[in-house]
Design a protein around this motif. Sequence first.
Motif, PDB file in Angstrom:
ATOM      1  N   UNK A  43       0.862  -1.179   0.000  1.00  0.00           N
ATOM      2  CA  UNK A  43       0.000   0.000   0.000  1.00  0.00           C
ATOM      3  C   UNK A  43       0.899   1.229   0.000  1.00  0.00           C
ATOM      4  N   UNK A  44       1.401   1.591  -1.183  1.00  0.00           N
ATOM      5  CA  UNK A  44       2.393   2.665  -1.247  1.00  0.00           C
ATOM      6  C   UNK A  44       1.900   4.003  -0.692  1.00  0.00           C
ATOM      7  N   UNK A  45       0.629   4.324  -0.870  1.00  0.00           N
ATOM      8  CA  UNK A  45       0.134   5.611  -0.369  1.00  0.00           C
ATOM      9  C   UNK A  45       0.111   5.635   1.159  1.00  0.00           C
ATOM     10  N   UNK A  46      -0.239   4.503   1.757  1.00  0.00           N
ATOM     11  CA  UNK A  46      -0.217   4.429   3.220  1.00  0.00           C
ATOM     12  C   UNK A  46       1.214   4.514   3.742  1.00  0.00           C
ATOM     13  N   UNK A  47       2.131   3.862   3.050  1.00  0.00           N
ATOM     14  CA  UNK A  47       3.539   3.910   3.451  1.00  0.00           C
ATOM     15  C   UNK A  47       4.074   5.328   3.318  1.00  0.00           C
ATOM     16  N   UNK A  48       3.768   5.989   2.207  1.00  0.00           N
ATOM     17  CA  UNK A  48       4.213   7.380   2.013  1.00  0.00           C
ATOM     18  C   UNK A  48       3.647   8.279   3.118  1.00  0.00           C
ATOM     19  N   UNK A  49       2.389   8.093   3.455  1.00  0.00           N
ATOM     20  CA  UNK A  49       1.773   8.906   4.506  1.00  0.00           C
ATOM     21  C   UNK A  49       2.454   8.660   5.850  1.00  0.00           C
ATOM     22  N   UNK A  50       2.767   7.408   6.145  1.00  0.00           N
ATOM     23  CA  UNK A  50       3.464   7.091   7.402  1.00  0.00           C
ATOM     24  C   UNK A  50       4.863   7.707   7.411  1.00  0.00           C
ATOM     25  N   UNK A  51       5.536   7.673   6.274  1.00  0.00           N
ATOM     26  CA  UNK A  51       6.866   8.286   6.181  1.00  0.00           C
ATOM     27  C   UNK A  51       6.789   9.792   6.373  1.00  0.00           C
ATOM     28  N   UNK A  52       5.782  10.416   5.813  1.00  0.00           N
ATOM     29  CA  UNK A  52       5.638  11.867   5.985  1.00  0.00           C
ATOM     30  C   UNK A  52       5.283  12.220   7.431  1.00  0.00           C
ATOM     31  N   UNK A  53       4.455  11.410   8.086  1.00  0.00           N
ATOM     32  CA  UNK A  53       4.157  11.645   9.509  1.00  0.00           C
ATOM     33  C   UNK A  53       5.427  11.526  10.335  1.00  0.00           C
ATOM     34  N   UNK A  54       6.232  10.514  10.020  1.00  0.00           N
ATOM     35  CA  UNK A  54       7.483  10.320  10.744  1.00  0.00           C
ATOM     36  C   UNK A  54       8.443  11.480  10.473  1.00  0.00           C
ATOM     37  N   UNK A  55       8.521  11.921   9.226  1.00  0.00           N
ATOM     38  CA  UNK A  55       9.400  13.047   8.886  1.00  0.00           C
ATOM     39  C   UNK A  55       8.951  14.305   9.620  1.00  0.00           C
ATOM     40  N   UNK A  56       7.660  14.494   9.691  1.00  0.00           N
ATOM     41  CA  UNK A  56       7.118  15.654  10.408  1.00  0.00           C
ATOM     42  C   UNK A  56       7.566  15.635  11.864  1.00  0.00           C
ATOM     43  N   UNK A  57       7.459  14.470  12.496  1.00  0.00           N
ATOM     44  CA  UNK A  57       7.848  14.358  13.901  1.00  0.00           C
ATOM     45  C   UNK A  57       9.352  14.567  14.073  1.00  0.00           C
ATOM     46  N   UNK A  58      10.146  13.995  13.187  1.00  0.00           N
ATOM     47  CA  UNK A  58      11.600  14.145  13.278  1.00  0.00           C
ATOM     48  C   UNK A  58      11.996  15.608  13.068  1.00  0.00           C
ATOM     49  N   UNK A  59      11.368  16.285  12.112  1.00  0.00           N
ATOM     50  CA  UNK A  59      11.668  17.707  11.886  1.00  0.00           C
ATOM     51  C   UNK A  59      11.284  18.522  13.115  1.00  0.00           C
ATOM     52  N   UNK A  60      10.160  18.219  13.727  1.00  0.00           N
ATOM     53  CA  UNK A  60       9.771  18.938  14.939  1.00  0.00           C
ATOM     54  C   UNK A  60      10.782  18.717  16.061  1.00  0.00           C
ATOM     55  N   UNK A  61      11.315  17.504  16.139  1.00  0.00           N
ATOM     56  CA  UNK A  61      12.258  17.179  17.204  1.00  0.00           C
ATOM     57  C   UNK A  61      13.677  17.655  16.906  1.00  0.00           C
ATOM     58  N   UNK A  62      14.116  17.554  15.631  1.00  0.00           N
ATOM     59  CA  UNK A  62      15.519  17.782  15.287  1.00  0.00           C
ATOM     60  C   UNK A  62      15.751  18.940  14.335  1.00  0.00           C
ATOM     61  N   UNK A  63      14.703  19.501  13.761  1.00  0.00           N
ATOM     62  CA  UNK A  63      14.864  20.552  12.768  1.00  0.00           C
ATOM     63  C   UNK A  63      15.055  19.954  11.385  1.00  0.00           C
ATOM     64  N   UNK A  64      15.271  20.841  10.403  1.00  0.00           N
ATOM     65  CA  UNK A  64      15.347  20.419   8.998  1.00  0.00           C
ATOM     66  C   UNK A  64      16.611  19.637   8.689  1.00  0.00           C
ATOM     67  N   UNK A  65      17.528  19.553   9.625  1.00  0.00           N
ATOM     68  CA  UNK A  65      18.751  18.792   9.402  1.00  0.00           C
ATOM     69  C   UNK A  65      18.542  17.310   9.707  1.00  0.00           C
ATOM     70  N   UNK A  66      17.328  16.841   9.543  1.00  0.00           N
ATOM     71  CA  UNK A  66      16.994  15.460   9.860  1.00  0.00           C
ATOM     72  C   UNK A  66      17.806  14.476   9.026  1.00  0.00           C
ATOM     73  N   UNK A  67      17.969  13.301   9.558  1.00  0.00           N
ATOM     74  CA  UNK A  67      18.636  12.238   8.798  1.00  0.00           C
ATOM     75  C   UNK A  67      17.584  11.264   8.289  1.00  0.00           C
ATOM     76  N   UNK A  68      17.869  10.670   7.158  1.00  0.00           N
ATOM     77  CA  UNK A  68      16.949   9.679   6.609  1.00  0.00           C
ATOM     78  C   UNK A  68      16.860   8.470   7.534  1.00  0.00           C
TER      79      UNK A  68
END
Length: 183
Positions: free
Chosen positions: A6-31
């Motif tokens: 389910x690529x759209x669900x996976x993409x959405x989960x990745x974006x939610x995770x990226x959002x949380x990481x950016x909130x915690x670490x800023x735009x210098x997040x690591x993959x």
Amino acid sequence: MARIRQPELTRAALLRAARQVVQDQGAALSLDAVARAAGVSKGGLLHHFPTRDALLQALALALVEQFREGLEAAYARERAEHGERPGAWLRAYITLTFCEEDEDTALHRALVPLAGQPALLAALAQAQVFLLERAEADGLPPGAAHAIRLACDGHWLAELTGQPRLSPAQTQAMQEALTAWTR
């Protein structure tokens, strides 16, 4: 048994995770941090977002879409409360601009360093063309409509870029003046 993809669900989960990481670490997040937060392998992340910039661009565009959805909800509330009158969309835009959401402000502030990326700016500009169209179609003179929208944008951007903040009384006065201009 075959795994259902389910690529759209996976993409959405990745974006939610990226959002949380950016909130915690800023735009210098690591993959790696995003992959860990999403519970996928780094290869799985790279399948959907081949570069860090691609991930951050997708996150920024998702934020635009989230704003658009919030704006449409505010517009529906404005119409339900006051009817379909000129300026209704701009009143919703003003309401959303002056709504305090610390979580989103922190996220947007973390993404400010990305503003120097021409490809991202071009994608964001294209994604936000609807703002020009909707402001101009709101029934007010076009010059007034764009002045109101740009005043809101200036207020929002000042918050993000560390410009001197208006006092609560000044902010309220600005919001009231902009709203009065829509009536």
